[in-house]
Design a protein around this motif. Structure first.
Motif, PDB file in Angstrom:
ATOM      1  N   ILE A 126      -7.779   5.394   4.157  1.00  0.00           N
ATOM      2  CA  ILE A 126      -6.555   4.681   3.945  1.00  0.00           C
ATOM      3  C   ILE A 126      -6.275   3.916   5.053  1.00  0.00           C
ATOM      4  CG2 ILE A 126      -3.959   4.795   3.173  1.00  0.00           C
ATOM      5  CD1 ILE A 126      -6.239   5.498   0.863  1.00  0.00           C
ATOM      6  N   GLU A 127      -6.102   4.683   6.345  1.00  0.00           N
ATOM      7  CA  GLU A 127      -5.696   3.880   7.607  1.00  0.00           C
ATOM      8  C   GLU A 127      -6.553   2.695   7.875  1.00  0.00           C
ATOM      9  OE1 GLU A 127      -5.234   6.775  10.472  1.00  0.00           O
ATOM     10  OE2 GLU A 127      -3.208   7.592   9.828  1.00  0.00           O
ATOM     11  N   ALA A 128      -8.127   3.097   7.509  1.00  0.00           N
ATOM     12  CA  ALA A 128      -9.168   2.046   7.828  1.00  0.00           C
ATOM     13  C   ALA A 128      -8.754   0.717   7.221  1.00  0.00           C
ATOM     14  CB  ALA A 128     -10.512   2.248   7.468  1.00  0.00           C
ATOM     15  N   ALA A 129      -8.349   0.989   5.519  1.00  0.00           N
ATOM     16  CA  ALA A 129      -8.136  -0.282   4.863  1.00  0.00           C
ATOM     17  C   ALA A 129      -6.956  -1.002   5.473  1.00  0.00           C
ATOM     18  CB  ALA A 129      -7.881   0.183   3.459  1.00  0.00           C
ATOM     19  N   GLY A 130      -5.921  -0.426   5.753  1.00  0.00           N
ATOM     20  CA  GLY A 130      -4.662  -0.962   6.379  1.00  0.00           C
ATOM     21  C   GLY A 130      -4.919  -1.859   7.527  1.00  0.00           C
TER      22      GLY A 130
END
Length: 245
Positions: A126-130
């Motif tokens: 999720i953080e990588a996508a953000g």
């Protein structure tokens, strides 16, 4: 009658699911191909990221015979399984873990980031996508819609963030073959289907590029005639931007 009926049933079911991929993902496959083609024409990169077993898809696309040389894997040992599988499960759920990793991969508006995550809910994913979205990078998810809906429990899913979502159709838990006399299942499918989706998109892009008069940056298998010379040219082009070459 097959002497390996379970193996035969697994392969038949996997083949059937493969056969439905285009019908179930037609729009997403076209959108993903459009995004990667745009990236290729802008001399951008297709980054690939996954944690746990999903990192295999990043390596599948990297320096691959018949694959595109613009593919750059995002690899970090703590998030992989080869030096600590149990620990990697904890690391992929740790807030902030992915931030310093992505500092080594300067993706931007001309790039795409393909994120593979079957459950689609782990923190690193999720953080990588953000982070990619804040950099203007197009995010393409390879995930299971069904599994991620079940696993989310109110949390944000990768499918909620990504610009383009490819649904691998895997059931919750990934495995598709029942073990008689128990509630266990074997025969995971997310890796096989994920690899097929990514390779299908890259194949589409390669042919489009050639049709448009651009040389598609395709690696040759090392034992094919002319492979060294062709691959050396691609390595020279991409090595400064791909730390894993």
């Amino acid at each position: 009658m097959s002497s390996t009926p379970v193996a035969a049933a697994y392969l038949a079911e996997l083949a059937a699911r493969m056969g439905r991929l285009l019908e179930q993902n037609a729009g997403a496959i076209e959108a993903a191909a459009d995004a990667v083609e745009k990236t290729a024409k802008a001399d951008g990169l297709a980054y690939l990221f996954g944690t746990g077993h999903s990192h295999i898809l990043a390596e599948e696309a990297h320096y691959r015979a018949g694959g595109l040389a613009l593919a750059v894997p995002i690899l970090s040992t703590p998030l992989m399984v080869h030096e600590g599988a149990v620990a990697s499960t904890g690391f992929e759920r740790m807030p902030g873990m992915v931030v310093p990793i992505l500092e080594h991969y300067p993706m931007g508006a001309n790039d795409v980031l393909i994120i593979a995550s079957n459950s689609g809910v782990n923190t690193a994913t999720i953080e990588a996508a953000g982070i990619a979205k804040t950099r203007g990078t197009t995010v393409i998810a390879v995930t299971s819609q069904e599994y991620s809906r079940q696993a989310a429990h109110g949390r944000t899913r990768l499918a909620d963030i990504a610009d383009i979502v490819l649904d691998n159709g895997a059931p919750p838990g990934d495995a598709i073959t029942a073990v008689p006399g128990s509630e266990l299942r074997v025969g995971p499918i997310s890796t096989s289907i994920g690899a097929a989706l990514i390779n299908a998109i890259f194949a589409e892009v390669a042919v489009r590029l050639q049709a448009a008069g651009a040389d598609a940056p395709i690696y040759l298998s090392a034992n094919m005639p002319g492979a060294k010379e062709a691959n050396d040219r691609l390595i020279a082009r991409y090595k400064s931007r791909n730390r894993h070459l």
